[in-house]
Design a protein around this motif. Structure first.
Motif, mmCIF file in Angstrom:
data_model
loop_
_atom_site.group_PDB
_atom_site.id
_atom_site.type_symbol
_atom_site.label_atom_id
_atom_site.label_comp_id
_atom_site.label_asym_id
_atom_site.label_seq_id
_atom_site.Cartn_x
_atom_site.Cartn_y
_atom_site.Cartn_z
ATOM 1 N N VAL A 77 -38.137 67.999 8.383
ATOM 2 C CA VAL A 77 -38.797 66.983 7.149
ATOM 3 C C VAL A 77 -39.901 66.917 7.295
ATOM 4 O O VAL A 77 -40.371 66.306 8.132
ATOM 5 C CB VAL A 77 -38.447 66.121 6.143
ATOM 6 N N ALA A 78 -41.671 66.499 6.648
ATOM 7 C CA ALA A 78 -42.619 66.483 6.795
ATOM 8 C C ALA A 78 -42.821 65.298 5.242
ATOM 9 O O ALA A 78 -42.304 65.431 3.923
ATOM 10 C CB ALA A 78 -42.986 66.900 6.852
ATOM 11 N N GLY A 79 -44.350 64.321 5.679
ATOM 12 C CA GLY A 79 -44.784 64.122 4.218
ATOM 13 C C GLY A 79 -45.933 65.082 4.055
ATOM 14 O O GLY A 79 -47.011 66.119 5.159
ATOM 15 N N GLY A 80 -45.699 65.862 2.965
ATOM 16 C CA GLY A 80 -47.058 66.580 2.735
ATOM 17 C C GLY A 80 -48.160 65.801 1.858
ATOM 18 O O GLY A 80 -48.441 65.138 2.152
ATOM 19 N N ILE A 195 -41.150 69.630 2.359
ATOM 20 C CA ILE A 195 -42.059 68.194 2.274
ATOM 21 C C ILE A 195 -40.670 67.790 1.665
ATOM 22 O O ILE A 195 -39.772 67.364 0.431
ATOM 23 C CB ILE A 195 -42.691 68.197 1.214
ATOM 24 N N SER A 196 -40.469 66.259 2.571
ATOM 25 C CA SER A 196 -39.713 65.199 1.850
ATOM 26 C C SER A 196 -40.446 63.570 1.190
ATOM 27 O O SER A 196 -40.014 62.970 0.847
ATOM 28 C CB SER A 196 -38.876 64.259 3.041
ATOM 29 N N ASP A 197 -41.902 63.853 1.997
ATOM 30 C CA ASP A 197 -42.396 62.688 0.826
ATOM 31 C C ASP A 197 -44.084 63.515 0.651
ATOM 32 O O ASP A 197 -44.372 64.178 1.680
ATOM 33 C CB ASP A 197 -42.415 61.124 1.457
ATOM 34 N N MET A 205 -39.187 55.578 -0.735
ATOM 35 C CA MET A 205 -38.583 55.807 -1.863
ATOM 36 C C MET A 205 -38.357 57.431 -2.078
ATOM 37 O O MET A 205 -37.295 58.126 -2.160
ATOM 38 C CB MET A 205 -39.173 55.591 -2.973
ATOM 39 N N ASP A 206 -39.328 57.914 -1.839
ATOM 40 C CA ASP A 206 -39.111 59.426 -1.946
ATOM 41 C C ASP A 206 -38.129 59.962 -0.804
ATOM 42 O O ASP A 206 -37.667 60.993 -1.159
ATOM 43 C CB ASP A 206 -40.122 60.389 -1.596
ATOM 44 N N PHE A 207 -38.551 59.527 0.595
ATOM 45 C CA PHE A 207 -38.088 60.385 1.712
ATOM 46 C C PHE A 207 -36.674 59.807 1.567
ATOM 47 O O PHE A 207 -35.944 60.612 1.920
ATOM 48 C CB PHE A 207 -38.862 59.560 2.524
ATOM 49 N N GLU A 212 -32.292 64.578 2.086
ATOM 50 C CA GLU A 212 -30.936 65.306 2.321
ATOM 51 C C GLU A 212 -31.525 66.819 1.754
ATOM 52 O O GLU A 212 -30.981 67.605 2.626
ATOM 53 C CB GLU A 212 -29.505 64.859 1.659
ATOM 54 N N SER A 213 -31.815 67.179 0.282
ATOM 55 C CA SER A 213 -32.142 67.688 0.272
ATOM 56 C C SER A 213 -33.477 69.216 0.739
ATOM 57 O O SER A 213 -32.909 70.519 1.263
ATOM 58 C CB SER A 213 -32.077 67.608 -1.502
#
Ligand code: SAH
Length: 229
Positions: A77-80, A195-197, A205-207, A212-213
């Motif tokens: 996952v990564a931050g967009g 993207i996780s956040d 909080m988004d992360f 998981e999803s």
């Protein structure tokens, strides 16, 4: 037969892979666990490194030098950064840079050290396979620069600086170190992130909410690619 490494940084990133593979053989090595397994008749080795550039360097090196993997795929996952990327969307790196590498005091650009390169390109053949998988799934797969650093970015100003300085579309904490290892050892590699956040004030909080999803989305895509390698 050729062996494929699939690595993540966190347990959550490899759990969906382990749930789909067969004949798992666990090997403890260097304070970590490596999972040899079979997926659709292919030999693979799965591991998560732990977070950051140092741990991911260690794990990528071991996957190649000890386990003999000849291709390395990273799933995570990564931050967009790019406005085109929403939570859950996928991005593949065409190149990776280290946003926290700074010897600019000597007149060098950010991300550069002598005998290194600011942006390390990923394997074109693997990117083409990814685009075929995306087409078959009916999704658009963004390609762009991914910036790596040993910090969780949750600040709009920092995110904007990374975007401007490196023309980056996403940021995370392991891609460029894995790229450095694979490029030095001549192993074709591929970095996929969901993207996780969006690396701003709500990123933590988004992360937690989407780790998981998003990790599952990335892992599912990687397994589809394995079939075509
Ligand atoms: N919540 C975790 C820490 C996660 S660090 C804990 O407490 O253990 C973030 C991880 O996800 C890293 O592996 C990194 O590669 C990726 N990542 C996702 N969003 C990120 C962001 N905004 N900044 C940096 N890395 C991010």
């Amino acid at each position: 037969m050729s062996k494929i490494a699939i690595m993540g940084a966190m347990r959550e990133e490899i759990a969906p892979l382990l749930a789909c593979v067969e004949n798992i053989n666990e090997i403890e090595y260097a304070n970590n666990v490596y999972y040899e397994a079979i997926y659709r008749g292919k030999d693979i080795v799965i591991a998560y490194s732990k977070i950051g550039k140092v741990f991911s360097t260690l794990t990528a090196t071991i996957l190649i030098e000890k386990f003999g993997c000849q291709t390395l795929l990273f799933s995570g996952v990564a931050g967009g950064i790019s406005g085109e990327l929403k939570i859950g969307d996928l991005i593949i790196a065409d190149g990776l840079c280290q946003h926290d590498l700074d010897i600019t005091a000597f007149g060098h650009p950010y991300g550069y050290v002598p005998e290194g390169e600011v942006c390390i390109p990923t394997d074109v053949g693997l990117r083409m396979i990814a685009q075929e998988v995306a087409k078959a799934k009916g999704i658009t797969l963004k390609e762009g620069v991914i910036a790596t650093g040993d910090q969780f970015v949750s600040c709009s100003e920092k995110k904007a600086w990374i975007e401007q300085t490196f023309k980056a579309d996403a940021l995370e904490m392991e891609g460029a170190s894995v790229a450095t290892v694979c490029s030095a050892l001549n192993v074709p590699f591929f970095i996929l992130r969901a993207i996780s956040d969006t690396a701003d004030g709500n990123a933590d909080m988004d992360f937690d909410k989407f780790l998981e999803s998003s990790a599952k989305i990335s892992a599912g895509f990687i397994l589809d690619m394995v079939e075509m390698i």
